[in-house]
Design a protein around this motif. Structure first.
Motif, mmCIF file in Angstrom:
data_model
loop_
_atom_site.group_PDB
_atom_site.id
_atom_site.type_symbol
_atom_site.label_atom_id
_atom_site.label_comp_id
_atom_site.label_asym_id
_atom_site.label_seq_id
_atom_site.Cartn_x
_atom_site.Cartn_y
_atom_site.Cartn_z
ATOM 1 N N LEU A 30 22.677 -8.561 -13.151
ATOM 2 C CA LEU A 30 22.558 -8.594 -14.471
ATOM 3 C C LEU A 30 24.304 -8.866 -14.834
ATOM 4 O O LEU A 30 24.702 -9.580 -15.664
ATOM 5 C CB LEU A 30 23.462 -6.971 -15.479
ATOM 6 N N VAL A 31 24.287 -10.107 -13.705
ATOM 7 C CA VAL A 31 25.825 -10.359 -13.824
ATOM 8 C C VAL A 31 26.227 -11.621 -13.115
ATOM 9 O O VAL A 31 25.663 -11.185 -11.942
ATOM 10 C CB VAL A 31 27.006 -9.437 -13.946
ATOM 11 N N ALA A 32 26.538 -12.996 -14.220
ATOM 12 C CA ALA A 32 26.711 -14.150 -12.875
ATOM 13 C C ALA A 32 27.541 -14.477 -13.218
ATOM 14 O O ALA A 32 27.749 -14.601 -13.906
ATOM 15 C CB ALA A 32 25.420 -14.728 -13.089
ATOM 16 N N VAL A 33 27.823 -15.752 -11.909
ATOM 17 C CA VAL A 33 29.914 -16.268 -12.263
ATOM 18 C C VAL A 33 29.467 -17.953 -11.741
ATOM 19 O O VAL A 33 29.014 -17.831 -11.019
ATOM 20 C CB VAL A 33 30.841 -14.927 -11.337
ATOM 21 N N ALA A 34 30.000 -18.177 -12.699
ATOM 22 C CA ALA A 34 30.134 -19.735 -12.249
ATOM 23 C C ALA A 34 31.234 -20.239 -12.152
ATOM 24 O O ALA A 34 32.522 -19.760 -12.517
ATOM 25 C CB ALA A 34 29.462 -20.301 -13.873
ATOM 26 N N VAL A 35 30.901 -20.429 -10.821
ATOM 27 C CA VAL A 35 32.435 -21.734 -10.200
ATOM 28 C C VAL A 35 32.596 -23.205 -10.316
ATOM 29 O O VAL A 35 31.559 -23.471 -10.451
ATOM 30 C CB VAL A 35 32.663 -20.852 -8.501
ATOM 31 N N SER A 36 33.728 -23.251 -10.365
ATOM 32 C CA SER A 36 34.177 -24.560 -10.173
ATOM 33 C C SER A 36 34.343 -24.992 -9.039
ATOM 34 O O SER A 36 33.721 -24.439 -7.855
ATOM 35 C CB SER A 36 35.160 -25.129 -10.821
ATOM 36 N N GLU A 37 34.362 -26.835 -9.122
ATOM 37 C CA GLU A 37 34.380 -27.351 -7.542
ATOM 38 C C GLU A 37 35.870 -26.563 -6.531
ATOM 39 O O GLU A 37 35.179 -26.840 -5.546
ATOM 40 C CB GLU A 37 34.410 -29.313 -7.295
ATOM 41 N N ASP A 38 36.442 -26.018 -7.474
ATOM 42 C CA ASP A 38 37.559 -25.696 -6.857
ATOM 43 C C ASP A 38 37.283 -24.282 -6.500
ATOM 44 O O ASP A 38 38.461 -23.233 -5.971
ATOM 45 C CB ASP A 38 39.447 -25.980 -7.451
ATOM 46 N N GLY A 39 36.386 -23.673 -6.444
ATOM 47 C CA GLY A 39 36.327 -22.466 -6.329
ATOM 48 C C GLY A 39 36.521 -21.125 -7.463
ATOM 49 O O GLY A 39 36.618 -20.272 -7.024
ATOM 50 N N SER A 40 37.097 -21.511 -9.074
ATOM 51 C CA SER A 40 37.919 -20.517 -9.900
ATOM 52 C C SER A 40 36.923 -20.867 -10.541
ATOM 53 O O SER A 40 35.308 -21.571 -10.851
ATOM 54 C CB SER A 40 39.006 -21.247 -10.387
ATOM 55 N N VAL A 41 36.496 -19.606 -11.326
ATOM 56 C CA VAL A 41 35.871 -18.685 -12.460
ATOM 57 C C VAL A 41 35.696 -20.000 -13.812
ATOM 58 O O VAL A 41 36.686 -20.166 -14.231
ATOM 59 C CB VAL A 41 36.014 -17.269 -12.202
ATOM 60 N N ILE A 42 34.724 -19.927 -13.932
ATOM 61 C CA ILE A 42 34.549 -20.971 -15.236
ATOM 62 C C ILE A 42 34.158 -20.559 -16.007
ATOM 63 O O ILE A 42 34.486 -20.008 -17.336
ATOM 64 C CB ILE A 42 33.434 -22.171 -14.537
ATOM 65 N N SER A 43 33.286 -19.488 -15.750
ATOM 66 C CA SER A 43 32.568 -17.918 -16.744
ATOM 67 C C SER A 43 31.932 -16.933 -16.179
ATOM 68 O O SER A 43 31.724 -17.309 -15.201
ATOM 69 C CB SER A 43 31.558 -18.988 -17.819
ATOM 70 N N ILE A 44 31.520 -15.961 -16.626
ATOM 71 C CA ILE A 44 31.124 -15.069 -16.067
ATOM 72 C C ILE A 44 29.991 -14.605 -17.608
ATOM 73 O O ILE A 44 29.951 -14.531 -18.757
ATOM 74 C CB ILE A 44 31.870 -13.138 -16.605
ATOM 75 N N GLU A 45 28.652 -14.586 -16.854
ATOM 76 C CA GLU A 45 27.070 -14.255 -17.969
ATOM 77 C C GLU A 45 27.718 -13.021 -17.693
ATOM 78 O O GLU A 45 26.206 -12.441 -17.069
ATOM 79 C CB GLU A 45 26.608 -15.294 -17.555
ATOM 80 N N PHE A 46 26.754 -12.397 -18.612
ATOM 81 C CA PHE A 46 25.956 -10.466 -18.738
ATOM 82 C C PHE A 46 24.762 -10.914 -19.451
ATOM 83 O O PHE A 46 24.842 -10.940 -20.621
ATOM 84 C CB PHE A 46 27.078 -10.288 -19.287
ATOM 85 N N LEU A 47 23.432 -10.367 -18.406
ATOM 86 C CA LEU A 47 22.287 -10.739 -18.833
ATOM 87 C C LEU A 47 22.392 -8.895 -19.466
ATOM 88 O O LEU A 47 22.577 -8.339 -19.374
ATOM 89 C CB LEU A 47 21.219 -10.601 -17.980
ATOM 90 N N ARG A 48 21.060 -8.994 -20.741
ATOM 91 C CA ARG A 48 20.903 -7.672 -21.600
ATOM 92 C C ARG A 48 22.335 -7.446 -21.753
ATOM 93 O O ARG A 48 22.633 -6.272 -21.733
ATOM 94 C CB ARG A 48 20.351 -6.584 -20.263
ATOM 95 N N ALA A 49 22.977 -7.580 -23.017
ATOM 96 C CA ALA A 49 24.494 -7.256 -23.530
ATOM 97 C C ALA A 49 24.275 -6.422 -23.926
ATOM 98 O O ALA A 49 25.533 -6.185 -23.976
ATOM 99 C CB ALA A 49 25.040 -9.245 -23.477
ATOM 100 N N SER A 50 23.619 -6.602 -24.393
ATOM 101 C CA SER A 50 23.321 -5.647 -25.511
ATOM 102 C C SER A 50 23.190 -3.729 -25.050
ATOM 103 O O SER A 50 23.612 -2.781 -25.436
ATOM 104 C CB SER A 50 22.324 -5.370 -26.394
ATOM 105 N N GLN A 51 23.254 -3.772 -23.902
ATOM 106 C CA GLN A 51 23.168 -2.755 -22.967
ATOM 107 C C GLN A 51 23.982 -2.936 -22.350
ATOM 108 O O GLN A 51 23.908 -2.739 -21.237
ATOM 109 C CB GLN A 51 21.470 -2.917 -22.407
ATOM 110 N N PRO A 52 25.397 -2.169 -22.883
ATOM 111 C CA PRO A 52 26.363 -2.027 -22.009
ATOM 112 C C PRO A 52 26.755 -0.503 -20.853
ATOM 113 O O PRO A 52 27.144 -0.953 -19.953
ATOM 114 C CB PRO A 52 27.273 -2.031 -22.920
#
Length: 70
Positions: A30-52
């Motif tokens: 349900l959760v994916a994290v996009a990272v940059s070339e230096d390893g820092s977090v760019i974004s966090i994506e939540f799938l099925r977000a309407s179901q917290p």
């Protein structure tokens, strides 16, 4: 911080910066994290977000599996 919710896809994206993208790391189904070339977090994506509650249950099961099984 940029927040975008795609209602059709039911995906919530929390974007923290605009650094160049390197890779996406799946935290779980349900959760994916996009990272940059230096390893820092760019974004966090939540799938099925309407179901917290489902997100919370998955997260708790990963950090405290013995309590989630109760």
């Amino acid at each position: 911080l940029y927040i975008h919710y795609d209602q059709k896809a039911d995906v919530l994206d929390l974007r923290f910066n605009t650094k160049p993208y390197r890779a996406t790391r799946a935290i779980n189904d349900l959760v994916a994290v996009a990272v940059s070339e230096d390893g820092s977090v760019i974004s966090i994506e939540f799938l099925r977000a309407s179901q917290p509650i489902e997100h919370l249950a998955v997260f708790l099961a990963q950090i405290e599996p013995e309590k989630a099984a109760q």
